[in-house]
Design a protein around this motif. Structure first.
Motif, mmCIF file in Angstrom:
data_model
loop_
_atom_site.group_PDB
_atom_site.id
_atom_site.type_symbol
_atom_site.label_atom_id
_atom_site.label_comp_id
_atom_site.label_asym_id
_atom_site.label_seq_id
_atom_site.Cartn_x
_atom_site.Cartn_y
_atom_site.Cartn_z
ATOM 1 N N ALA A 393 -27.974 -42.578 -12.557
ATOM 2 C CA ALA A 393 -28.059 -43.224 -11.243
ATOM 3 C C ALA A 393 -27.204 -42.470 -10.234
ATOM 4 O O ALA A 393 -27.609 -42.269 -9.087
ATOM 5 C CB ALA A 393 -27.601 -44.676 -11.352
ATOM 6 N N LEU A 395 -26.543 -39.419 -10.026
ATOM 7 C CA LEU A 395 -27.101 -38.141 -9.582
ATOM 8 C C LEU A 395 -27.938 -38.316 -8.316
ATOM 9 O O LEU A 395 -28.203 -37.346 -7.613
ATOM 10 C CB LEU A 395 -27.995 -37.546 -10.670
ATOM 11 N N GLY A 396 -28.386 -39.535 -8.059
ATOM 12 C CA GLY A 396 -29.204 -39.764 -6.877
ATOM 13 C C GLY A 396 -30.692 -39.650 -7.160
ATOM 14 O O GLY A 396 -31.488 -39.504 -6.247
ATOM 15 N N LEU A 397 -31.070 -39.722 -8.456
ATOM 16 C CA LEU A 397 -32.499 -39.701 -8.789
ATOM 17 C C LEU A 397 -33.064 -41.102 -8.595
ATOM 18 O O LEU A 397 -32.430 -42.078 -8.966
ATOM 19 C CB LEU A 397 -32.688 -39.257 -10.239
ATOM 20 N N PRO A 398 -34.281 -41.210 -8.039
ATOM 21 C CA PRO A 398 -34.889 -42.539 -7.895
ATOM 22 C C PRO A 398 -35.249 -43.130 -9.266
ATOM 23 O O PRO A 398 -35.402 -42.374 -10.231
ATOM 24 C CB PRO A 398 -36.140 -42.282 -7.059
ATOM 25 N N ARG A 401 -38.023 -41.617 -11.616
ATOM 26 C CA ARG A 401 -37.644 -40.282 -12.066
ATOM 27 C C ARG A 401 -36.615 -40.374 -13.192
ATOM 28 O O ARG A 401 -36.675 -39.656 -14.180
ATOM 29 C CB ARG A 401 -37.059 -39.536 -10.864
ATOM 30 N N ARG A 402 -35.648 -41.298 -13.004
ATOM 31 C CA ARG A 402 -34.630 -41.527 -14.031
ATOM 32 C C ARG A 402 -35.280 -41.951 -15.341
ATOM 33 O O ARG A 402 -34.946 -41.481 -16.412
ATOM 34 C CB ARG A 402 -33.714 -42.664 -13.574
#
Lengths: 493, 263
Positions: A393, A395-398, A401-402
């Motif tokens: 979370a 990392l800023g991935l939606p 995508r995560r």
């Protein structure tokens, strides 16, 4: 779904050819029913009407549902079953014209009696009965010392022992419950004197038993008849002539002998039926390996289709359950409830929706596959270390995508384990699918149980066990291939 | 050693980010983590958050990333109140390193590094070039790129975690006990390296630790938290000479028991 398939079928077939399909004859999962269905099939073929026999479809409820739903056209039944189980508001001693009138609104017809009753009866060893001078059930009153051994069902049934004792005023006190198949041996060995039996049981002549006359007409009549869909009278008049012509052709002794031929002498049911009709049939039996191959294909098909469909639904459900905790509890609860439905009941429930054959079996197996996959997907996702979930979370991935790049790969092992469990369970449960006409390894098992033929049972049970092991092995290889190497390494330090 | 990593590979130079917490309160069930905490981290500065466990220091970092939301008060990033729909974009320009690294065991080191850049549609070449730069910065052997986290030592894992946080050239770096899980020798070594890296990058750095000596080594400014509020905010000298209360004194005394490090 079934409705769509029927519509497509109707659209595809020209109206004039509507009855090009063969007449489908069903049978229950016991020898007499199978023989009677074969009698109908062979006499139809002899008269030039194509007919197929959907063998050993399980119990009364399955056959009745299949007939009403139009999945089969004909099956042999007994009047007592109609009055006691299938029709409401009919007198227990209703005659065939009364039954015919009651069945007509349901779109079902009934032939006249085939010539024999298969009702409950009491039996004694011929020599012993002769020595005591017993011919009727009333004669038993004078012999209070006789020992009775009754099947457990007969001990409890309303039309069994409790009513019988009252009606005849029987004085005997030594009455015990026995397994039906064992009771013949018990009476033959002299351990008991009187047992309950079905009047056409093959064992009656084999063990030299005398059937005592029911002189007070206590037992309901179980006349053998054929039930059929009324549309046949219009669509297949030639077949109906043949079917009606069978009425009165089989007496009790003949039926008993035919049962014995199949059950005790190992003759093929088709050959026995042909013998009755004086027809010659080709020995249609295929040899072992092609037979095994055909059943394997049927079995694998059931498992593969149901498992594939389950994967498509169960993995998203598991993800959803892991994401939304409250919904998750509902989803897990529902799939868990599905698992508690007994398999036979599940197969029967599917008949009104999907008919008989492959599709209801696939549907039932599909439902059974959901729980292990949903549960393991959920557990796999929930079990990911919080630090890892948070790192993804952070990392800023939606979220999607995560899920794809981190969470599903990390949960892959438990998910695959769930699929493996579902597959292995399916291989086992699919053997019951033969009860609703889906074939597979269950077919020889059913026939084997019916005929008490261990060899035949093993012919289904051994390949099923081998297939289960094979599936397990294949999934372990898949798991090995799909698990990222990083997850298989032992951690350093 | 690579010269100025932050400007590498056509990456535009971001201004550093500033963070402000205003009167922030946060509870976890019955446990109060923060009570009316106010603290600001100016752009380009390095600050160490210290305090004993349970003092709320990790919660501060998690609030800055939008991993938690305040019950009361406000979190400001570059002066604007943080909104939920900006959180993903914010996280992408802030690097975050946790105690055990949080590396994904199913991916190689390069796979871990590439997660965010791939999402940002970087090409394979660009990802590889940036990874090589950071390998040089963190003094790791290039061969580690193809290894899995389980094949690395603890110190290597922390370096990789730092690389992953730096991949997309963030404007701020938040570190939560980044050296907490390491043995003393490796820890010592990494302290030196990290300090050099911070100095070279010129980003906003907030570092959480319970070790006063380590905090003083990294940051000119120390913020001591106790029971979810700031107890003292200042330099190590302030802490020693003008302690806010006896707790600060005891905290400093406890820190002194460790071998003093040259500054």
């Amino acid at each position: 779904m079934k409705r769509w398939r029927s519509l497509l079928l109707v659209a595809a077939v020209l109206p004039g050819l509507a009855w090009a399909a063969p007449v489908r004859i069903g049978s229950k999962q016991f020898t007499e029913s199978v023989i009677l269905a074969e009698v109908a099939r062979i006499s139809a073929q002899d008269a030039g009407v194509p007919a197929v026999h959907e063998r050993e479809l399980g119990g009364t409820s399955i056959l009745w549902a299949a007939l009403r739903h139009g999945d089969i056209d004909v099956y042999p039944e007994y009047t007592g079953t109609l009055t006691h189980e299938l029709l409401k508001g009919v007198a227990p001693d209703a005659d065939i014209p009364t039954l015919r009138a009651a069945l007509r609104p349901l779109g079902i017809g009934i032939t006249d009696g085939l010539g024999f009753d298969n009702t409950y009866a009491l039996g004694m060893r011929e020599v012993r009965a002769e020595a005591l001078g017993i011919r009727t059930i009333s004669d038993l009153r004078a012999h209070a010392e006789l020992r009775f051994g009754f099947s457990n069902e007969f001990m409890q049934r309303q039309d069994g022992w409790p009513g019988l004792r009252t009606r005849y005023g029987l004085p005997q006190t030594d009455v015990r419950g026995l397994d039906h198949t064992l009771s013949y041996r018990a009476v033959a060995s002299g351990a008991v004197d009187v047992i309950d039996l079905y009047s056409t049981d093959a064992e009656i002549p084999y063990y030299h038993l005398r059937t005592l006359t029911d002189d007070l007409h206590y037992f309901p009549r179980y006349q053998a008849v054929y039930l059929y869909r009324l549309v046949l009278e219009h669509d297949a008049p030639a077949f109906m002539r043949v079917l009606r012509g069978l009425a009165g052709r089989i007496d009790e002794a003949t039926m008993r002998r035919m049962n014995a031929d199949v059950k005790l002498r190992g003759m093929r049911d088709g050959a026995v039926a042909a013998g009755l009709l004086g027809v010659h049939v080709d020995a249609e039996g295929t040899s072992f390996w092609p037979r095994l191959l055909a059943r394997t294909l049927e079995h694998v098909r059931l498992v593969a289709i149901s498992l594939g469909l389950a994967l498509l639904l169960a993995v998203p459900l598991g993800i959803l359950a892991a994401r939304l905790r409250r919904l998750g509890q509902v989803v897990l609860g529902l799939t868990g409830m599905l698992q508690t439905v007994p398999s036979l009941a599940m197969f029967v429930f599917m008949i009104p929706l999907f008919g008989i054959g492959t599709w209801p079996a696939v549907a039932a197996l599909f439902l059974y596959s959901l729980l292990p996959i949903v549960r393991n997907t959920h557990a796999g996702l929930v079990g990911i270390a919080p630090a890892l979930r948070e790192s993804a979370a952070a990392l800023g991935l939606p979220p999607l995508r995560r899920l794809r790049t981190v969470e599903l790969p990390l949960a892959l092992r438990p998910i695959l384990a769930g699929v493996k469990i579902a597959a292995v369970i399916n291989v086992g449960t699919a053997t019951l699918a033969a009860l609703i006409g889906a074939g597979g390894y269950g077919q020889p098992i059913l026939t084997g149980i019916r005929l008490n033929d261990i060899g035949l049972i093993l012919e289904g049970a051994v390949p099923a066990a081998v297939l289960a092991l094979l599936v397990q092995g294949v999934f372990e290889l898949v798991e090995r291939a799909l698990t990222p190497r990083g997850l298989r390494l032992p951690a350093r330090e | 050693m690579a010269a100025d990593v932050s400007t590498g590979i056509g990456q535009q130079v971001h201004a550093a980010t500033s963070f402000t917490l205003e009167q922030v309160g946060k509870c976890f069930g019955a446990v109060v983590a923060l009570r009316g905490l106010s603290v600001a981290f100016a752009a380009g500065t390095t600050t160490a958050l210290i305090g004993s466990s349970g003092s709320g220091k990790s919660t501060v970092l998690r609030l800055l990333l939008g991993l938690e939301w305040p019950d009361q008060g406000c979190v400001r990033v570059d002066g604007r109140a943080l909104e939920r729909d900006q959180v993903l974009a914010l996280r992408r320009r802030v690097g975050y390193v946790i105690q055990d690294g949080g590396l994904f065991p199913h991916l190689t080191v390069l796979g871990n590094l590439a997660l965010l850049p791939r999402y940002l549609h970087w090409g394979r070449e660009r990802i590889r070039a940036r990874a090589d730069e950071l390998i040089a910065l963190t003094a790791l052997p290039p061969a580690v790129l193809t290894r899995y986290p389980a094949e690395l030592s603890g110190g290597q894992r922390q370096r990789v975690a730092l690389m992953r946080a730096l991949m997309a050239d963030p404007t701020a770096l938040l570190l939560d006990e980044p050296l907490g899980a390491l043995d003393p020798v490796v820890r010592h070594e990494l302290q030196d390296e990290l300090k050099a890296i911070f100095r070279r990058l010129g980003k906003t750095v907030v570092l959480v630790t319970h070790d006063l000596a380590e905090a003083a080594w990294f940051a000119p400014r120390l913020v001591l938290l106790r029971d979810g509020a700031v107890l003292q905010d200042g330099s190590l000298e302030d802490f020693r000479e003008r302690p806010a209360d006896s707790f600060v004194t005891r905290f400093v005394e406890a820190g002194r028991q460790l071998p003093e490090r040259a500054r």
